[in-house]
Motif scaffolding. Structure first.
Motif, PDB file in Angstrom:
ATOM      1  N   PHE A 147      -5.600  -4.991 -12.147  1.00 14.91           N
ATOM      2  CA  PHE A 147      -5.994  -3.824 -12.947  1.00 14.91           C
ATOM      3  C   PHE A 147      -6.133  -2.628 -12.013  1.00 14.91           C
ATOM      4  O   PHE A 147      -6.607  -2.758 -10.882  1.00 14.91           O
ATOM      5  N   GLU A 148      -5.686  -1.450 -12.481  1.00 19.61           N
ATOM      6  CA  GLU A 148      -5.836  -0.220 -11.708  1.00 19.61           C
ATOM      7  C   GLU A 148      -6.349   0.903 -12.601  1.00 19.61           C
ATOM      8  O   GLU A 148      -5.990   0.987 -13.777  1.00 19.61           O
ATOM      9  N   LEU A 149      -7.173   1.757 -12.039  1.00 17.26           N
ATOM     10  CA  LEU A 149      -7.654   2.965 -12.700  1.00 17.26           C
ATOM     11  C   LEU A 149      -7.306   4.129 -11.791  1.00 17.26           C
ATOM     12  O   LEU A 149      -7.766   4.175 -10.646  1.00 17.26           O
ATOM     13  N   GLN A 150      -6.480   5.046 -12.281  1.00 18.44           N
ATOM     14  CA  GLN A 150      -6.067   6.158 -11.424  1.00 18.44           C
ATOM     15  C   GLN A 150      -5.606   7.348 -12.243  1.00 18.44           C
ATOM     16  O   GLN A 150      -5.479   7.280 -13.473  1.00 18.44           O
ATOM     17  N   LEU A 151      -5.373   8.454 -11.557  1.00 16.31           N
ATOM     18  CA  LEU A 151      -4.846   9.670 -12.163  1.00 16.31           C
ATOM     19  C   LEU A 151      -3.531   9.385 -12.862  1.00 16.31           C
ATOM     20  O   LEU A 151      -2.671   8.679 -12.341  1.00 16.31           O
ATOM     21  N   GLY A 152      -3.377   9.939 -14.075  1.00 15.88           N
ATOM     22  CA  GLY A 152      -2.132   9.813 -14.814  1.00 15.88           C
ATOM     23  C   GLY A 152      -1.955  10.991 -15.756  1.00 15.88           C
ATOM     24  O   GLY A 152      -2.552  12.055 -15.584  1.00 15.88           O
ATOM     25  N   GLY A 153      -1.145  10.785 -16.773  1.00 13.27           N
ATOM     26  CA  GLY A 153      -0.748  11.878 -17.658  1.00 13.27           C
ATOM     27  C   GLY A 153       0.562  12.461 -17.151  1.00 13.27           C
ATOM     28  O   GLY A 153       0.733  12.654 -15.945  1.00 13.27           O
ATOM     29  N   LYS A 154       1.489  12.733 -18.062  1.00 13.81           N
ATOM     30  CA  LYS A 154       2.793  13.204 -17.618  1.00 13.81           C
ATOM     31  C   LYS A 154       2.689  14.510 -16.844  1.00 13.81           C
ATOM     32  O   LYS A 154       3.369  14.713 -15.837  1.00 13.81           O
ATOM     33  N   GLY A 155       1.835  15.421 -17.299  1.00 12.34           N
ATOM     34  CA  GLY A 155       1.687  16.680 -16.582  1.00 12.34           C
ATOM     35  C   GLY A 155       1.151  16.482 -15.180  1.00 12.34           C
ATOM     36  O   GLY A 155       1.687  17.009 -14.205  1.00 12.34           O
ATOM     37  N   ALA A 156       0.082  15.692 -15.056  1.00 10.05           N
ATOM     38  CA  ALA A 156      -0.525  15.451 -13.751  1.00 10.05           C
ATOM     39  C   ALA A 156       0.418  14.697 -12.825  1.00 10.05           C
ATOM     40  O   ALA A 156       0.548  15.028 -11.639  1.00 10.05           O
ATOM     41  N   ASN A 157       1.084  13.657 -13.346  1.00  7.28           N
ATOM     42  CA  ASN A 157       2.036  12.922 -12.510  1.00  7.28           C
ATOM     43  C   ASN A 157       3.137  13.835 -11.988  1.00  7.28           C
ATOM     44  O   ASN A 157       3.542  13.744 -10.824  1.00  7.28           O
ATOM     45  N   GLN A 158       3.625  14.712 -12.845  1.00 11.51           N
ATOM     46  CA  GLN A 158       4.695  15.609 -12.427  1.00 11.51           C
ATOM     47  C   GLN A 158       4.191  16.661 -11.446  1.00 11.51           C
ATOM     48  O   GLN A 158       4.917  17.059 -10.522  1.00 11.51           O
ATOM     49  N   ALA A 159       2.952  17.093 -11.610  1.00 16.35           N
ATOM     50  CA  ALA A 159       2.377  18.022 -10.642  1.00 16.35           C
ATOM     51  C   ALA A 159       2.261  17.376  -9.264  1.00 16.35           C
ATOM     52  O   ALA A 159       2.566  17.998  -8.236  1.00 16.35           O
ATOM     53  N   VAL A 160       1.822  16.124  -9.228  1.00 13.72           N
ATOM     54  CA  VAL A 160       1.752  15.391  -7.963  1.00 13.72           C
ATOM     55  C   VAL A 160       3.155  15.257  -7.363  1.00 13.72           C
ATOM     56  O   VAL A 160       3.353  15.429  -6.150  1.00 13.72           O
ATOM     57  N   ALA A 161       4.137  14.963  -8.210  1.00 18.17           N
ATOM     58  CA  ALA A 161       5.511  14.819  -7.726  1.00 18.17           C
ATOM     59  C   ALA A 161       6.041  16.123  -7.149  1.00 18.17           C
ATOM     60  O   ALA A 161       6.735  16.129  -6.125  1.00 18.17           O
ATOM     61  N   VAL A 162       5.720  17.232  -7.781  1.00 20.16           N
ATOM     62  CA  VAL A 162       6.130  18.543  -7.267  1.00 20.16           C
ATOM     63  C   VAL A 162       5.506  18.788  -5.897  1.00 20.16           C
ATOM     64  O   VAL A 162       6.180  19.200  -4.947  1.00 20.16           O
ATOM     65  N   ALA A 163       4.195  18.535  -5.797  1.00 19.63           N
ATOM     66  CA  ALA A 163       3.494  18.782  -4.532  1.00 19.63           C
ATOM     67  C   ALA A 163       4.025  17.882  -3.423  1.00 19.63           C
ATOM     68  O   ALA A 163       4.249  18.342  -2.293  1.00 19.63           O
ATOM     69  N   ARG A 164       4.251  16.602  -3.726  1.00 22.13           N
ATOM     70  CA  ARG A 164       4.751  15.688  -2.694  1.00 22.13           C
ATOM     71  C   ARG A 164       6.197  15.992  -2.314  1.00 22.13           C
ATOM     72  O   ARG A 164       6.639  15.629  -1.223  1.00 22.13           O
ATOM     73  N   ALA A 165       6.908  16.675  -3.202  1.00 27.09           N
ATOM     74  CA  ALA A 165       8.273  17.079  -2.882  1.00 27.09           C
ATOM     75  C   ALA A 165       8.311  18.329  -2.012  1.00 27.09           C
ATOM     76  O   ALA A 165       9.381  18.728  -1.548  1.00 27.09           O
TER      77      ALA A 165
END
Length: 306
Positions: free
Chosen positions: A36-54
């Motif tokens: 089981f995992e509990l973490q940040l999600g949501g399409k907007g948030a995931n994509q924001a993280v992807a933008v920053a890591r890119a």
């Protein structure tokens, strides 16, 4: 990157509650899971993280609740390097996604929007006014109220930004959105639902892509998992292969792809190169468990492509 190479992400911010098991249970059945995992999600948030890591500046516009989950997700976004100036805390609960992942990597998801439904026009207009000239791309999805998605696309078009719509979760949309979209990026099931055209082949993807173009979209980029993606523009259709990997969890693959695509376009890369980087980001993401935690960095994408 130049100062104008930021990406403005308008979208959802959730806490993901993810269970992993050999298979998902049948209706009425209880099974024992593996993790089981509990973490940040949501399409907007995931994509924001992807933008920053890119490597691009990621400006997140969204809402969280004033509960413990709200503090958890904003801390996670900040740690990932996402600009939180336009993330608003509202009374009530943060959005929740319950995700079940089977051993073959497939998943099903139930999303409860909660605070995401509070994103409003005033917050949106303030963000666009503050970020005028510093963001080159708008990246948005459909986990927040559609009226806000439409308003964001209009504001971005007025500002001369490139508008990327990831139409998920798919639902019939007001046709006024399509002339405002430069690139629509559905997967095959989303393209099928939106267009009414069966997308289970290259020919189906091209037909669906033309449907979007006929309604005003600038380009359609239809992703088809291991079969790669097809880009449809007024000049024709081009195929973009996937990168073979061992699939562990597909939860955030589309978000990793979308964020890397937006970051590459914001950096001024040609669309063909941007799609290649997006494919690499998605490929890496499916080899890892989790949502935002599975999103790769630019260096990891470089290494895979190198």
């Amino acid at each position: 990157m130049p100062e104008t190479s930021g990406v403005l992400i308008v979208g959802s911010i959730n806490v993901d509650l993810t269970t992993f098991s050999a298979r998902v249970p049948e209706r009425g059945e209880t099974i024992t899971g593996d993790a089981f995992e509990l973490q940040l999600g949501g399409k907007g948030a995931n994509q924001a993280v992807a933008v920053a890591r890119a490597g691009a500046t990621a400006h997140m516009v969204g809402c969280v609740g004033d509960d413990v989950f709200g503090r958890l997700v904003t801390e996670s976004l900040g740690t990932a390097g996402v600009d939180l100036q336009h993330v608003r805390t509202v009374p009530g609960q943060t959005g929740i996604a319950h995700i079940r992942v089977a051993d073959d990597g497939d998943n099903d998801i139930v999303v409860v929007p909660q605070a995401n439904a509070s994103l409003d026009a005033a917050q949106l207009e303030h963000a666009f006014s503050a970020l005028a000239g510093s963001a080159r791309v708008l990246l948005t999805q459909l986990e927040t109220p559609f009226a806000i998605t439409l308003a964001a696309a209009r504001l971005a078009r007025e500002a001369g930004m490139t508008v990327i719509l990831d139409p998920a979760p798919a639902a019939p949309l007001d046709p006024a959105i399509w002339p405002l979209v430069d690139i629509v990026k559905p997967n095959e099931s989303e393209a099928s639902l939106l267009t009414g055209i069966r997308v289970d082949s290259r020919e189906g993807a091209i037909a669906a892509g033309r449907w979007f173009l006929e309604r005003g979209a600038g380009a359609a980029l239809i992703t088809m998992g291991g079969a790669g993606s097809v880009l449809i523009t007024a000049e024709g259709a081009t195929d973009h292969p996937s990168i073979p990997v061992e699939v562990v969890d597909t939860t955030a693959a589309g978000d990793a792809y979308a964020g890397a695509l937006a970051a590459a376009i914001a950096a001024g890369l040609p669309l063909e190169q941007a799609i290649r980087r997006a494919a690499a980001a998605g490929a890496i993401a499916v080899t890892r468990r989790g949502s935002s935690s599975s999103v790769p960095t630019a260096a990891e994408v470089d290494a895979l492509l190198g």
